[in-house]
Design a protein around this motif. Structure first.
Motif, PDB file in Angstrom:
ATOM      1  N   SER A 499       0.978  -0.860   0.149  1.00  0.00           N
ATOM      2  CA  SER A 499       0.010   0.121   0.161  1.00  0.00           C
ATOM      3  C   SER A 499       1.126   1.491  -0.051  1.00  0.00           C
ATOM      4  CB  SER A 499      -1.030   0.075   1.065  1.00  0.00           C
ATOM      5  OG  SER A 499      -0.178  -0.495   2.564  1.00  0.00           O
ATOM      6  N   TRP A 513       6.611   4.624  -3.600  1.00  0.00           N
ATOM      7  CA  TRP A 513       5.028   4.157  -4.329  1.00  0.00           C
ATOM      8  C   TRP A 513       4.867   4.887  -5.650  1.00  0.00           C
ATOM      9  CZ3 TRP A 513       1.992   0.564  -3.427  1.00  0.00           C
ATOM     10  CH2 TRP A 513       0.093   0.682  -3.914  1.00  0.00           C
ATOM     11  N   ARG A 518       0.208   0.981  -8.680  1.00  0.00           N
ATOM     12  CA  ARG A 518      -0.646   0.968  -7.590  1.00  0.00           C
ATOM     13  C   ARG A 518       0.347   0.315  -7.723  1.00  0.00           C
ATOM     14  NH1 ARG A 518      -4.977   3.869  -7.207  1.00  0.00           N
ATOM     15  NH2 ARG A 518      -5.023   2.456  -5.150  1.00  0.00           N
ATOM     16  N   THR A 548      -8.024   4.761  -1.957  1.00  0.00           N
ATOM     17  CA  THR A 548      -7.887   3.849  -1.155  1.00  0.00           C
ATOM     18  C   THR A 548      -6.661   3.571  -0.762  1.00  0.00           C
ATOM     19  OG1 THR A 548      -7.345   2.453  -3.763  1.00  0.00           O
ATOM     20  CG2 THR A 548      -9.257   2.557  -2.116  1.00  0.00           C
ATOM     21  N   LEU A 549      -6.294   3.370   0.794  1.00  0.00           N
ATOM     22  CA  LEU A 549      -5.350   3.676   1.615  1.00  0.00           C
ATOM     23  C   LEU A 549      -4.719   2.038   1.988  1.00  0.00           C
ATOM     24  CD1 LEU A 549      -4.688   6.948   2.883  1.00  0.00           C
ATOM     25  CD2 LEU A 549      -3.661   5.445   0.961  1.00  0.00           C
ATOM     26  N   LEU A 550      -4.665   0.997   1.896  1.00  0.00           N
ATOM     27  CA  LEU A 550      -5.213  -0.604   2.282  1.00  0.00           C
ATOM     28  C   LEU A 550      -3.622  -1.006   2.798  1.00  0.00           C
ATOM     29  CD1 LEU A 550      -7.044  -1.780  -0.687  1.00  0.00           C
ATOM     30  CD2 LEU A 550      -8.067  -0.798   1.768  1.00  0.00           C
ATOM     31  N   ARG A 552      -0.714  -4.067   4.421  1.00  0.00           N
ATOM     32  CA  ARG A 552      -0.568  -5.203   3.267  1.00  0.00           C
ATOM     33  C   ARG A 552      -1.013  -6.066   3.195  1.00  0.00           C
ATOM     34  NH1 ARG A 552       3.725  -4.867   5.939  1.00  0.00           N
ATOM     35  NH2 ARG A 552       3.247  -7.139   7.735  1.00  0.00           N
ATOM     36  N   LEU A 556      -8.156  -5.127  -2.209  1.00  0.00           N
ATOM     37  CA  LEU A 556      -8.171  -3.419  -2.191  1.00  0.00           C
ATOM     38  C   LEU A 556     -10.018  -3.527  -2.118  1.00  0.00           C
ATOM     39  CD1 LEU A 556      -5.571  -3.112  -5.989  1.00  0.00           C
ATOM     40  CD2 LEU A 556      -5.754  -2.922  -3.599  1.00  0.00           C
ATOM     41  N   GLN A 630      -4.945   2.915  10.476  1.00  0.00           N
ATOM     42  CA  GLN A 630      -5.150   1.881   9.246  1.00  0.00           C
ATOM     43  C   GLN A 630      -6.015   0.569  10.717  1.00  0.00           C
ATOM     44  OE1 GLN A 630      -2.984   0.380   6.304  1.00  0.00           O
ATOM     45  NE2 GLN A 630      -1.497   0.512   8.403  1.00  0.00           N
TER      46      GLN A 630
END
Length: 810
Positions: A499, A513, A518, A548-550, A552, A556, A630
């Protein structure tokens, strides 16, 4: 008298420093830990049958070949493929049986008698030079680089190794070649009592050099490493020794840097074939108000950046401490070549040859020359006598940043490597690779606000006393040599971070990143706008443009289902939170309701509570790091349908990876910048695997307010059990009364029943002769029909000697 007062004052100062050592450092802790064979951080290990102790490592000039000095062997490994080691050639170099026998006759353990290759250097384009312990009789040899074979001396005698290589494989040494000449620092006798710093393989009008035998030049040293600085035309040696200038402390260890000029050929009469440019100074790795880290473990040189002054060359060293207050810790200090030159060009202490005591230079001591200055081999005898007795610099070399670059509270470091890495913003960062005594490799980046340990990787199965570390910047690989083989570890594994948030929070200068693909990738592979924040690691600001900040390993899709946890009422539920970072603080939240400390227990990322109708529902584990929050796991605790079933004695384990069944917990697509309205309970993060466990109610409960919750929840829920137990008790009493009445009635009837003759009684009431006759006259079983004999035990139970089952009373 003045010397005594000085010693007393210095000793008092050390005592004051010891008492006032109350200041704490912001100790660096690895953010992520990768155990051995972890899929998130793969690496390769090269092993060869029969080859052990691959601890001497050397890279070729083009960094296409790795040369390895091992036990009874020298290897040439091809590293053209980054991260892949392939054997090219091997040289077998072992002592004969007679030499091994002679080694054992000296009282040396058999395991220490083979040839441990401890010196391996490239002399020129055609030859290499190697030396080994060779059964406690050091021996050297030239190696043909093209054929990779040992060359025989024209005289037929083996090349002398004394003074170039230690006798004992556990004695540390260092060697480096400059212009085809070999500079070494080692011990020159069997017991290791004669330390020497010398030069060998000199040709033409140049002669081999060594230290003078005058006492005080070296005091029981442990040699660590050496480096050549071309701009200074000097070779620097790093070691630890006894600090005789501190006579108030018995066996006080100090760390040193010593220098010799490569142009030194010795004096004409005084100091013939002896160093005239030898000088040494103390390296002081110490924070303000604390005791020093005084024992040097390893040192590496980082050349100055392109376009910068050569005086910006830095020396990074690992230091430990002989003081119990710093026991188990390691510190990293960095020294600049500029500061080293300043100390060596200053004043020097005076050695009294009668008492072997050091003192500061005063006005009455005339300074005839500058010790350590190149070109003194042409000086007069008076000047050479002066430098012979004035070789210890008066000042200490202080750290470049006037403090400690890094302190490890948990690990003791043994080896170090360093490199400069250019980040996404074009800024250069210093990355350190630190090998621990327990076999872990730490990767750290040095920042203005302190060191940040990005990760730790377990590279060795067991701790080893002798090991080595070597960095190939062009291949992007760190090589670790030990008895287990040679490990090839990539300097980065950006794909581990799945992420934008975790890629930024890692603060790895290698990784950024890629918003188009992505993915978290190497900075050099990203073409457009790599996202990175090494200095601050502020994922909240850097990644705020993404929807979207997800975390590991999560889906998604924003609607990922939660982990279902079916439980029975009155069971203790334990929910485990997966750990993404040791620097994050973990806390739990409930969608509806507060997490009262009287009902819920939070410890090390585990949430424990009693399953009741009021505690069923959804729970979230959240991690906050650098202001970014998160969700790591979501659990749905629900009641099982069969409420009459009792809790199982065996814990049921559920996890985000395999929990009911193999469903991943949902993750929040949106981010939360700070704490919620409800103040969460911050917990210390752990490195354990994320699991959700339902355990029986026999779990230990702390004796605090939470105990009241368990008592209240349980006090009104045992009515059914009480009724059931009462009914069973009544039934048992009735059954006992009926049995007693039956036995009483039978006993009265037996008085009126006539007795039969003894021959018609049961066999158990007959005599022994009658029973024996019955046994003899009874028909024998037909063995052919598979029938068992009366004496053959059935169902695996053996008969006792009295005809009854064993351990059962008659």
């Amino acid at each position: 008298m003045a010397s005594t007062q000085q010693s007393f004052l210095t000793g008092s100062l050390f005592i004051i420093i010891f008492i006032s050592s109350s200041r704490c450092h912001a100790h660096a802790v690895p953010r992520v830990t990768f155990p051995l064979e972890s899929p998130g951080r793969p690496f390769t290990v090269f092993t060869l049958p029969g080859v052990y102790n691959a601890t001497t490592l050397l890279l070729s000039d083009d960094e296409e070949t790795l040369f390895v000095g091992a036990r009874d062997a020298v290897l040439s490994l091809n590293i053209t493929n980054a991260g892949h080691l392939q054997l090219s050639k091997k040289i077998d170099w072992s002592p004969t049986n007679e030499e091994l026998g002679a080694c054992g006759m000296k009282g040396t353990p058999e395991m220490d008698c083979p040839n441990f290759v401890r010196v391996l250097q490239v002399l020129n384009s055609t030859h290499m030079f190697a030396c080994g312990t060779f059964a406690f009789s050091p021996r050297c040899s030239f190696i043909d680089s093209e054929e990779f074979t040992l060359l025989v001396n024209p005289s037929g005698k083996p090349e002398e190794g004394r003074g170039r290589c230690p006798y004992n494989p556990y004695h540390k040494n260092t060697a480096i070649t400059v212009g085809g000449e070999l500079y070494t620092a080692t011990v020159a006798d069997y017991r290791g009592n004669r330390p020497v710093i010398s030069r060998h393989l000199s040709e033409g009008d140049r002669v081999d050099m060594k230290l003078d035998d005058t006492p005080g030049w070296l005091e029981d040293p442990t040699f660590i490493s050496s480096t050549y600085i071309p701009s200074e035309e000097k070779v620097y040696f790093f070691f630890s020794e006894m600090g005789r200038e501190y006579d108030f402390v018995d066996k006080f260890t100090v760390s040193r840097i010593a220098q010799v000029c490569t142009s030194d050929v010795g004096g004409q009469r005084t100091l013939q074939r002896r160093w005239t440019t030898f000088a040494k100074a103390q390296l002081l790795c110490q924070a303000k108000g604390e005791l020093p880290y005084n024992v040097l473990q390893d040192m590496t040189t980082l050349q100055s950046a392109e376009g910068a002054s050569k005086e910006d060359t830095l020396f990074y060293g690992i230091f430990s401490s002989q003081w119990s207050v710093n026991s188990g810790r390691s510190a990293v200090c960095v020294f600049s070549l500029r500061e080293v030159k300043t100390v060596f060009s200053g004043n020097y202490k005076v050695l009294n040859r009668d008492t072997l005591k050091w003192s500061r230079r005063t006005g009455e001591h005339e300074k005839i020359a500058n010790p350590g200055e190149c070109g003194l081999h042409n000086a007069t005898d008076n000047v050479l006598r002066f430098v012979k007795e004035n070789f210890l610099a008066d000042k200490n070399v202080a750290p470049a940043n006037q403090g400690l670059a890094l302190v490890s509270p948990e690990q003791r470091y043994s080896n170090i490597a360093a490199q400069r890495v250019k980040g996404a913003n074009g800024k250069e960062y210093t990355v350190l690779y630190l090998l621990t005594e327990s076999g872990y490799l730490h990767k750290a980046v040095l920042l203005k606000d302190g060191a940040h340990i990005i990760e730790e990787i377990q590279v060795l199965k067991q701790p080893h006393q002798v090991k080595n570390l070597l960095l190939s910047a062009s291949k992007g690989t760190v090589f670790v040599g030990s008895s287990e083989g040679v490990a090839s570890v990539p300097v980065s594994s950006c794909s581990h971070y799945w992420s934008c948030a975790e890629c930024v929070l890692a603060r790895d200068p290698f990784c950024a990143w890629d918003f188009t693909q992505r993915v978290c990738a190497h900075v050099s592979s990203i073409k457009h706008q790599p996202v990175q924040d090494v200095d601050g690691g502020n994922a909240l600001n850097v990644c705020k443009t993404f929807t979207t900040l997800l975390p590991r390993g999560r889906s998604l899709l924003p609607g990922t289902p939660s982990v279902q946890v079916p439980v029975f009422l009155k069971e203790v539920v334990r929910l485990h939170c997966p750990v993404s970072s040791r620097l994050a603080s973990l806390h739990w939240e409930r969608h509806r309701g507060e997490l009262s400390p009287n009902i819920y227990i939070q410890e090390d990322g585990i949430l424990s509570f009693l399953a009741t109708p009021t505690t069923l529902g959804s729970y979230e584990c959240q991690a906050t790091e650098n202001g970014f929050t998160q969700t790591l796991a979501v659990y749905e605790v629900r009641q099982k349908q069969d409420s009459t079933h009792q809790p199982s004695a065996t814990p049921t384990t559920l996890s985000p990876e395999n929990g009911r069944q193999a469903t991943s917990p949902p993750t929040k697509p949106e981010t939360t910048p700070g704490p919620k309205d409800e103040k969460p309970m911050t917990q210390k993060s752990t490195t354990s695997t994320a699991t959700s466990t339902v355990i029986p109610s026999s779990v230990h409960v702390p004796e605090d307010g939470s105990t009241n919750m368990f008592q209240r929840e349980s006090s009104t829920s045992y009515l059914k059990e009480l009724v059931a137990v009462s009914v069973l008790l009544v039934i048992c009493i009735c059954a006992l009364l009926m049995v007693a009445a039956y036995n009483l009635r039978k006993s009265y009837r037996s008085r009126t029943v006539p007795h039969l003759p003894s021959s018609h009684q049961d066999t158990e009431g007959g005599t022994e002769q009658e029973r024996e006759a019955l046994r003899e006259n009874s028909p024998q079983p037909d063995k052919h029909h598979g029938q068992k004999s009366p004496n053959t035990p059935s169902n695996g139970v053996s008969n006792g000697s009295n005809g009854h089952l064993p351990n059962i009373p008659i």
